[in-house]
Design a protein around this motif. Structure first.
Motif, short mmCIF file in Angstrom:
data_model
loop_
_atom_site.label_atom_id
_atom_site.label_comp_id
_atom_site.label_asym_id
_atom_site.label_seq_id
_atom_site.Cartn_x
_atom_site.Cartn_y
_atom_site.Cartn_z
N VAL A 2 0.60 -1.20 -0.03
CA VAL A 2 0.13 -0.05 0.03
C VAL A 2 1.07 1.33 0.02
O VAL A 2 2.12 1.15 0.24
CB VAL A 2 -1.01 0.16 1.13
CG1 VAL A 2 -2.03 -1.22 1.25
CG2 VAL A 2 -0.02 -0.18 2.49
N PHE A 3 0.49 2.47 -0.37
CA PHE A 3 0.86 3.54 -0.29
C PHE A 3 -0.09 4.73 0.18
O PHE A 3 -1.45 4.52 -0.13
CB PHE A 3 1.51 4.01 -1.54
CG PHE A 3 0.92 4.53 -2.65
CD1 PHE A 3 1.34 5.57 -3.28
CD2 PHE A 3 -0.18 3.60 -3.26
CE1 PHE A 3 0.45 6.32 -4.36
CE2 PHE A 3 -0.86 4.26 -4.35
CZ PHE A 3 -0.50 5.26 -4.98
N GLY A 4 0.05 5.75 0.73
CA GLY A 4 -0.84 6.85 1.08
C GLY A 4 -0.24 7.98 1.66
O GLY A 4 0.96 8.25 2.07
N LEU B 21 -3.82 0.65 -2.99
CA LEU B 21 -2.96 -0.33 -3.32
C LEU B 21 -1.86 0.33 -4.09
O LEU B 21 -1.99 0.96 -4.75
CB LEU B 21 -3.60 -1.53 -4.09
CG LEU B 21 -4.63 -2.53 -3.18
CD1 LEU B 21 -5.18 -3.31 -4.27
CD2 LEU B 21 -3.80 -3.18 -2.36
N LYS B 22 -0.58 -0.16 -3.65
CA LYS B 22 0.55 0.21 -4.40
C LYS B 22 0.49 0.07 -5.82
O LYS B 22 0.09 -0.91 -6.41
CB LYS B 22 1.84 -0.08 -3.64
CG LYS B 22 3.28 0.11 -4.56
CD LYS B 22 4.29 -0.81 -3.80
CE LYS B 22 4.37 -2.16 -4.46
NZ LYS B 22 4.65 -2.19 -5.97
N PRO B 23 0.91 1.03 -6.84
CA PRO B 23 1.11 1.07 -8.25
C PRO B 23 1.90 -0.27 -8.45
O PRO B 23 2.92 -0.72 -8.01
CB PRO B 23 1.82 2.16 -8.66
CG PRO B 23 1.51 3.08 -7.98
CD PRO B 23 1.32 2.43 -6.31
N SER B 24 1.24 -1.29 -9.42
CA SER B 24 1.98 -2.55 -9.54
C SER B 24 3.31 -2.40 -10.36
O SER B 24 3.98 -3.28 -10.44
CB SER B 24 1.01 -3.24 -10.65
OG SER B 24 0.92 -2.54 -11.78
N GLU C 3 9.87 4.15 -5.06
CA GLU C 3 8.99 5.05 -5.85
C GLU C 3 7.67 5.26 -5.63
O GLU C 3 7.13 6.56 -5.57
CB GLU C 3 8.86 4.27 -7.38
CG GLU C 3 10.55 4.17 -8.17
CD GLU C 3 10.12 3.34 -9.19
OE1 GLU C 3 11.00 3.56 -10.33
OE2 GLU C 3 9.63 2.40 -9.35
N SER C 4 6.94 4.07 -4.84
CA SER C 4 5.67 4.64 -4.48
C SER C 4 5.51 5.53 -3.32
O SER C 4 4.78 6.43 -3.28
CB SER C 4 5.12 3.20 -3.96
OG SER C 4 4.90 2.31 -5.26
N ALA C 5 6.48 5.72 -2.45
CA ALA C 5 6.52 6.62 -1.15
C ALA C 5 6.81 7.94 -1.72
O ALA C 5 6.34 8.91 -0.93
CB ALA C 5 7.39 6.12 -0.34
N ALA C 6 7.30 8.23 -3.01
CA ALA C 6 7.63 9.43 -3.43
C ALA C 6 6.36 10.20 -4.02
O ALA C 6 6.25 11.35 -4.24
CB ALA C 6 8.66 9.43 -4.59
N VAL C 7 5.25 9.29 -4.23
CA VAL C 7 4.03 10.03 -4.96
C VAL C 7 2.96 10.83 -4.26
O VAL C 7 2.77 11.81 -4.56
CB VAL C 7 3.25 8.69 -5.75
CG1 VAL C 7 2.07 9.24 -6.42
CG2 VAL C 7 4.22 8.26 -6.62
N PRO C 8 2.34 10.14 -2.92
CA PRO C 8 1.01 10.67 -2.63
C PRO C 8 1.09 12.30 -2.47
O PRO C 8 0.16 12.95 -3.06
CB PRO C 8 0.81 9.90 -1.23
CG PRO C 8 1.72 8.69 -1.34
CD PRO C 8 2.96 9.09 -2.12
#
Length: 324
Positions: A92-94, A117-120, A126-131
């Motif tokens: 997951v990410f958020g 849910l984390k991008p596949s 990379e996911s942590a850099a997004v929200p």
């Protein structure tokens, strides 16, 4: 577990790595093992109580919330009995800024509405850099800026954490994007989708005579009159960065006056956690239209150095913090 804690306002030196009790999720929460977090300007603004008015919400003399960190990516370890959207093992990410923060830690409890849910096609790093940055870009462009395909859009601060997302999201909406950045970042901004790039050390975008349908200002370093001059009739300028309080108040008050007395709109906005918006960003990422730009990585024990670097304003994209 290990976590970053601060008990007084000040420089990054107030951040301490401590052993704290691992949280237990309530009926509506999930327990996430955080693999990666990312740093945002809001972390150091709260840490320094800068501007001073941040103390009104987080404690006048010392911080009420002593656990920084809004962006997280990790894996669900346990779920409360009323949780329906996630199960143990889910990636997951958020953005957890509005539900207590505390992302600079090995574990955190989070209401399920703050996670997706984390991008596949992205790693946890990379996911942590997004929200936070991507939500700020999307909401400023789509909700406030009313972006439309074919518009001429300028992004001021195009190489920063928010700006790199703004360039890509604007292009994904079909806009013709101009990015403003320093000399060393011209190639980066061009590579992520800007059709035109302006080097602010050599050229002032407000003095070129070119006007835009939408200006997305991630820096907040221009006067209202400068911004108005660069807008087309019926153009919109959304300011999301803050350089100093004088310019912020100028945008809030003079921007309202210009919006009422002309066919141009200038205003400030702050992003908020919105699960539907984060899901939309995830879809853009999985479609290959948006990719996070990561500058540096730091271990949890060097969080103070990560924040110190972010404060310089020289970060190209995002700064992330790993737990291992």
């Amino acid at each position: 577990m290990k976590a970053i804690v601060y008990t007084k306002y000040g420089s990054p030196d107030v951040l301490q790595l401590k052993d704290v009790e691992q949280p237990i999720p309530n009926e509506e929460e999930v327990l996430v093992q955080v693999y990666v977090a990312s740093a945002n300007p809001l972390d150091w603004h709260k840490m320094r109580a800068d501007p001073f008015i941040t103390r009104l919400g987080n404690g006048l003399f010392k911080p009420k919330n002593t656990r920084p960190g809004a962006d997280i990516a990790g894996r669900v370890i346990a779920v409360g009995k009323n949780v329906t959207q996630f199960k143990p093992g889910d990636g997951v990410f958020g953005d957890i800024c509005e539900v207590g923060s505390g992302g600079f830690a090995e574990y955190v409890t989070v209401p399920e509405h703050a996670l997706v849910l984390k991008p596949s096609n992205l790693s946890f790093i990379e996911s942590a850099a997004v929200p936070v940055a991507a939500l700020t870009a999307l909401q400023g462009l789509r909700h406030e800026g009313q972006i439309q395909a074919g518009q001429k859009v300028l992004v001021n601060g195009a190489s920063g954490g928010v700006g790199t997302f703004a360039v890509q999201i604007a292009k994904a909406f079909g806009a013709e994007v101009t990015g403003v950045c320093s000399t060393q970042n011209l190639e980066l901004v061009s590579s992520i989708g800007a059709k035109h790039v302006i080097d602010y050390t050599k050229e002032d975008f407000t003095r070129t005579g070119v006007q835009y349908d939408l200006i997305y200002d991630a820096v907040g370093n221009r006067s209202v009159l400068d911004l108005a001059r660069s807008l087309r009739p019926h153009g919109i300028c959304t300011v999301v960065g803050i350089t100093n309080l004088f310019l912020a108040f100028q945008v809030m008050w003079m921007g309202k006056w210009i919006s009422r007395t002309s066919h141009k709109k200038i205003g400030m906005m702050m992003a908020s956690m919105n699960k539907e918006d984060l899901q939309f960003i995830k879809e853009l990422v999985e479609a290959g239209k948006v990719t996070p730009v990561i500058d540096k990585r730091y271990p949890l024990s060097q969080t103070a150095d990560a924040i110190r670097y972010l404060e310089t304003g020289r970060a190209r994209g995002k700064v992330v913090i790993t737990m291992v």
